[in-house]
Design an enzyme around this catalytic site. Structure first.
Site, mmCIF file in Angstrom:
data_model
loop_
_atom_site.group_PDB
_atom_site.id
_atom_site.type_symbol
_atom_site.label_atom_id
_atom_site.label_comp_id
_atom_site.label_asym_id
_atom_site.label_seq_id
_atom_site.Cartn_x
_atom_site.Cartn_y
_atom_site.Cartn_z
ATOM 1 N N CYS A 84 -63.969 -4.526 46.006
ATOM 2 C CA CYS A 84 -63.257 -4.939 47.221
ATOM 3 C C CYS A 84 -63.001 -3.809 48.211
ATOM 4 O O CYS A 84 -63.504 -3.820 49.335
ATOM 5 C CB CYS A 84 -61.933 -5.600 46.844
ATOM 6 N N HIS B 212 -57.260 -4.782 52.007
ATOM 7 C CA HIS B 212 -57.097 -3.880 50.859
ATOM 8 C C HIS B 212 -56.918 -2.420 51.275
ATOM 9 O O HIS B 212 -57.409 -1.506 50.608
ATOM 10 C CB HIS B 212 -58.300 -4.019 49.911
#
Length: 512
Positions: A54, A104
């Site tokens: 991610c 993120h």
């Protein structure tokens, strides 16, 4: 000449493999909104993330730079504030840059060039998820295990549903706000809006409505499920980290996980559809470039692997669809491209021409030649993996028909992805491919000092582990993004004349 200063809307999913999308030839999933964009847009059939994880993938997607160039080693790596993103470049060109949803970001900078951020992130911004290559044998307790597969099925609510519903709501609201502000002559700048969902990322749990869109008997099982003994060394480490063989799922649990994943893809498509509906209702669709992608893929049990973290096609291939009204003919592009290419592409699309000079180096190239169908467009994707399940850097080169995967700790892997899309035959040790392997290895040696990179990764891990242990003692100051809303400026308030307030909020305006 490209159209100048068009709006840009990026619809991003998480862990959505193109191999489960009808726009890429899958015949089970129901995705009418993505299908419509694909039918009218340019579909990149061989697009790759820069890292199948991610945070590193997203940081490279934003910056146009490989993870090792910006220290984006894993899901707890800080994204340095000085790293330029497409949000910085577009903002410098007069764009309004807005982020809703997951990106993120780790570290104190939670904007990275975005002028507005509408939601918090679903993941923490600290260093608590730092891997430890010094002690690979100790499995991190916070990492994926097989519970997502074993417990897969219908649900009413999850953290992910709460989050993505908020992302969709805030994105729709912002598009309407932009339209009303333009109507009032307040802010007429072009915009770049990123709406980033966390589905269809595991856990594989989805409301009954989306589960019931698929019949159990229509859910395909993995084409191959390698035994642990037959797996390559990196895959064996991934299976250990994820406890795949410690808690093996049954066939029905595998089918349930894939069933829920397909349902989650339809949920994502519905959210994208709701955002596109707002774009249209706000009168912005005709002048907005829409891009659909995902941060990485999903193995879905193929080869006995789940989630990502691998350079097999299921883990590193991503959907990439570009719909630019009135600019490019609908087409499929077979050349291999990368998320690294999006920054120069977005800047060229936004500004109407290539940027004459860059204040920093980039690892990607503009996709505008591909969008125009020019035959000399590039055909290359480069990737790195530097996180859980590895014990040394893993690098990947895709060029033409071939993909080469190299790490100092394991034997090389070479696949003819065109002739062998399931990557069942490793060609690296065959004499007829010795020259190709030697050329790839020579290129890798010129691009990377892998021994030095490994040391950089390990040193970074050690610093971040110590940092997290120290800063979780005593009073803890969180880096997590806290959205700010001024309630005094929302809805009915008595500091504005009623007729004026209602007229400002109504779209389209009433004409008398």
């Amino acid at each position: 000449m490209l159209k100048h200063k068009q709006n840009i809307l990026i619809l991003m999913a998480d862990q959505m493999t193109p191999f489960a999308l009808s726009a890429y030839g899958h015949h089970v999933t129901k995705t009418p909104n993505m299908d419509a964009l694909a039918a009218r847009g340019v579909v990149f059939d061989s697009a790759y993330c820069a890292s199948p994880l991610c945070a590193p993938s997203r940081f490279s997607f934003l910056s146009g730079k490989l993870p090792s160039a910006i220290g984006a080693y894993d899901n707890a790596a800080e994204f340095p504030s000085q790293t330029l993103t497409f949000a910085h470049y577009l903002r410098a060109e007069g764009y309004r840059t807005i982020l809703s949803g997951k990106m993120h970001f780790c570290g104190p900078d939670q904007l990275h060039g975005f002028e507005e951020r509408l939601t918090t992130d679903i993941y923490p911004a600290d260093f608590g998820w730092t891997p430890n290559w010094d002690d690979f044998e100790t499995r991190p307790s916070w990492y994926h295990n097989m519970s997502s597969v074993i417990d897969a099925g219908p649900c009413v609510r999850t953290n992910q549903l709460d989050f993505d519903d908020e992302v969709t709501y805030t994105t729709r609201q912002k598009l309407f706000d932009i339209a009303r502000e333009r109507q009032a002559g307040k802010d007429e700048r072009p915009f770049c809006v990123v709406a980033s969902l966390t589905h269809p990322h595991d856990p594989y749990a989805i409301p009954q409505k989306y589960w019931d869109m698929y019949r159990d008997e229509d859910i395909q099982m993995p084409a191959y499920r390698d035994t642990l003994e037959a797996a390559d060394p990196h895959s064996k480490r991934l299976r250990y980290v994820c406890e795949t063989d410690k808690t093996p799922p049954t066939d029905q649990q595998i089918r349930n996980a894939r069933h829920a994943y397909y349902g989650a893809i339809s949920y994502v498509d519905a959210q994208f559809g709701a955002i596109l509906e707002a774009l249209d209702q706000a009168g912005l669709a005709g002048d907005t470039i829409v891009i659909v992608t995902s941060d990485h893929g999903e193995m879905l049990g193929e080869r006995g692997l789940w989630y990502k973290m691998t350079f097999f096609e299921g883990g590193c291939r991503v959907p990439l669809i570009v719909h630019a009204p009135g600019q490019f003919e609908a087409a499929h592009v077979s050349a291999s491209v990368s998320h690294l290419d999006l920054l120069p592409t977005l800047v060229e699309l936004g500004c109407g021409q290539p940027r004459p000079a860059w204040p920093d180096t980039l690892d990607g190239w503009s996709l505008v030649p591909h969008l125009r169908g020019e035959p000399q467009a590039h055909d290359e994707a480069i990737g790195e993996y530097l996180a859980e399940g590895a014990i040394a850097p893993v690098v990947m080169l895709r060029r033409g028909d071939f993909k080469f995967i190299h790490t100092p700790s394991d034997p090389d892997q070479l696949f003819n992805v065109t002739a062998d899309p399931l990557e069942r035959t490793n060609l690296a040790a065959l004499p007829e491919h010795a020259a190709r392997v030697a050329a790839f290895r020579e290129e890798i040696a010129a691009r990377w000092d892998l021994d030095a990179l490994r040391e950089e990764v390990v040193q970074s891990q050690r610093r971040r582990q110590f940092h997290f242990e120290a800063t979780t003692q005593g009073v803890i100051e969180s880096w997590d993004w806290q959205p700010s809303v001024d309630a005094s400026q929302r809805y009915m308030r008595n500091h504005i004349d009623l007729d004026t307030l209602e007229a400002m909020a109504r779209f389209p305006a009433v004409t008398r």
